[in-house]
Design a protein around this motif. Structure first.
Motif: not given
Length: 245
Positions: A162-164, A197-198, A237-238, A244-245
């Motif tokens: 994922g993203q942070v 997180t995302d 960020q995307n 894409r997770a």
């Protein structure tokens, strides 16, 4: 709250408005991943490198490691900041631990193999929110370094789960504000940083009543404000990475 949000700050922003944010990738030739994170006048250079080794205490774990280093360059503030080598500042060590553990929450370390990813975050200009800008930019640098490792055939797939991202909030003169610049931060009655997180989960909350205690109602309002901002940062960020997770 509607009237409160309509009030302007010294730079013309609404209370729940971030500074202009820019994430510029591939700004360093020799880093596998790099990102210049700009939050208003705060600028942090994030560079990710990979070593085919792990710390001694990690050997035999059949898993990799992600860590970070953080420093403020001498001319990043209005008065020259002394270089931290050999004497590291406690603040810098605390921030780099925060960056490292924030990144590790979205990495499957077991699929990395025994490698170490280090993300160096160097503040080249500071105007508040350097740790949150570091985390947000560090994820982009980490993503690009790991993607380069995949493309080189060193690992089978991108090990990101994922993203942070992160943002600062606070209370200044009784007003709840998002993304404090330095003049606001230096006067804040309440100072808070949020890492998330995302998928809307919280990684870490750092909140202090610098000059006054605060109640649950204001805490909830600050968290709502911060999580909305993190969603916008994740979208940015995307936009720059296509992840894409």
């Amino acid at each position: 709250m509607a009237d409160s949000c309509a009030r302007e700050r010294r730079d013309g922003r609404a209370e729940n408005e971030m500074r202009p944010v820019t994430l510029t990738r591939n700004v360093m030739k020799n880093a596998l991943g790099s990102c210049l994170a700009e939050f208003g006048d705060t600028r942090v250079l994030c560079a990710a490198t990979i070593e085919e080794d792990v710390p001694r205490w990690r050997k035999g774990a059949h898993a990799g490691w992600v860590t970070a280093e953080y420093a403020m360059l001498p001319a990043s503030t209005s008065r020259r900041t002394k270089r931290e080598t050999p004497a590291r500042k406690g603040r810098s060590m605390e921030i780099e631990r925060l960056i490292g553990r924030s990144l590790r929450t979205v990495v499957n370390l077991r699929t990395l193999g025994e490698i170490t990813v280090t993300v160096d975050c160097d503040v080249i200009q500071a105007d508040g929110g350097t740790r949150t800008a570091s985390i947000t930019g560090a994820w982009v640098a980490l993503h690009d370094a790991l993607l380069a490792w995949v493309q080189a055939g060193r690992i089978a797939r991108l090990p990101l789960t994922g993203q942070v991202a992160a943002i600062s909030m606070g209370m200044v003169d009784g007003r709840l504000l998002l993304d404090l610049d330095y003049p606001e931060d230096s006067q804040a009655e309440v100072d808070m940083n949020l890492v998330g997180t995302d998928d809307g989960r919280i990684v870490e909350i750092q909140g202090t009543g610098e000059r006054t205690p605060f109640d649950r109602e204001r805490l909830n309002a600050l968290l709502d404000m911060g999580q909305d901002a993190i969603a916008r940062l994740v979208a940015l960020q995307n936009e720059v990475t296509g992840f894409r997770a």
